[in-house]
Write an enzyme that holds these catalytic residues in place. Structure first.
Site, mmCIF file in Angstrom:
data_model
loop_
_atom_site.group_PDB
_atom_site.id
_atom_site.type_symbol
_atom_site.label_atom_id
_atom_site.label_comp_id
_atom_site.label_asym_id
_atom_site.label_seq_id
_atom_site.Cartn_x
_atom_site.Cartn_y
_atom_site.Cartn_z
ATOM 1 N N SER A 146 0.838 -1.197 0.000
ATOM 2 C CA SER A 146 0.000 0.000 0.000
ATOM 3 C C SER A 146 0.870 1.242 0.000
ATOM 4 C CB SER A 146 -0.903 0.034 1.230
ATOM 5 O OG SER A 146 -1.583 1.271 1.337
ATOM 6 N N TYR A 159 -3.500 -1.389 9.772
ATOM 7 C CA TYR A 159 -3.406 -1.633 8.339
ATOM 8 C C TYR A 159 -2.032 -1.216 7.811
ATOM 9 C CZ TYR A 159 -4.576 -1.123 3.343
ATOM 10 O OH TYR A 159 -4.595 -1.211 1.968
#
Length: 267
Positions: A146, A159
């Site tokens: 990410s 996350y």
């Protein structure tokens, strides 16, 4: 970039980025086993993919699995081999997310997010390396990282930590597996229009993302799928251990602060 005759597994592939990855792999000649936890959604996705690729003569096989469970990963690989033969490509895409400051973050949320992203990537990669070694397959693993690894925002510590772990896990496993002819890389998406993303956004947050782009549009699942196909192909045969940013330039300007837009009661 032909992948004719190769078999791929794509996790989290019933919709969004995973579905697009399976779609693009099939376009380039690979048969694909798609997996997710929702069996009904998965069956629908497999049917749609197979029908869309009649001309390509490729197919999608659905196998429901929870990537955070070792037994499910073992069953997934067994079914994939039984249906389509040796696995040459694994894409660890399955993902989930919640938003909260660490001071309020439930332990169950932390476990669920880290379990799916980081543990799921570990279990899948471990199974792929052992399978590829046993079958003598010069295979490829592509993990999904990410842009949040390259920037910091409040509200997404679990996350972001899981995705940062995937980056380092990719490097170490690439170093370990290279001697077996196995390449391992990661793709790091920026803001992409997906069902999961749309459920956790507001118009103001979307506008904040737009201010971060150098290529001034939201990402599309196909943008990520194309990068995955490249890394899975022979065009990338001397590339391993990298994380490829596909983010429209967000890393050049910095992330919007999630807490400002999605957790408005925080200080």
């Amino acid at each position: 970039m032909k992948l004719v005759g190769k078999t791929a597994i794509v996790t989290g592939a019933s919709k969004g980025i995973g579905y697009a990855i399976a779609d693009h792999l099939m376009t380039h000649g690979a048969d694909v086993v798609i997996t997710a936890r929702n069996e009904a959604e998965l069956a629908t996705a497999a049917k749609q993919l197979t029908e869309a690729h009649t001309a390509d003569k490729t197919k999608a096989i659905p196998v429901a699995a929870d990537v955070s469970l070792a037994a499910d990963i073992t069953r997934l690989f067994e079914r994939a081999v039984e249906e389509l033969g040796p696995i040459a490509i694994l894409v660890n895409n399955a993902g989930n997310s919640t938003l909260d400051l660490v001071e309020n973050l439930p332990e169950t949320d932390f476990d669920a997010v880290v379990g799916t992203h980081l543990k799921g990537t570990y279990l899948g990669t471990k199974a792929a390396i052992n399978h590829m070694k046993a079958t003598g397959t010069p295979g490829v693993v592509v993990n999904l990282g990410s842009v949040e690894t390259f920037g910091t925002t409040r509200g997404n510590a679990h996350y972001s930590a899981a995705k940062a772990g995937i980056d380092k896990f990719t490097e170490v496993t690439a170093l370990e597996a290279g001697r077996h002819g196995i390449r391992i890389n990661a793709v790091a998406p920026g803001a992409v229009e997906t069902p999961m993303g749309q459920d956790a956004t507001t118009p103001e947050f979307t506008a904040a993302w737009h201010r971060t782009f150098s290529v001034e549009r939201m990402g599309r699942p196909a943008d990520i799928a194309k990068a995955v196909v490249f890394l899975a192909s022979d065009y990338a045969e001397w590339i391993t251990g990298i994380t490829l940013l596909v983010d429209g330039g967000t890393h050049l300007r910095g992330l919007p602060d999630y807490a400002d837009f999605l957790l408005p009661t925080t200080n």
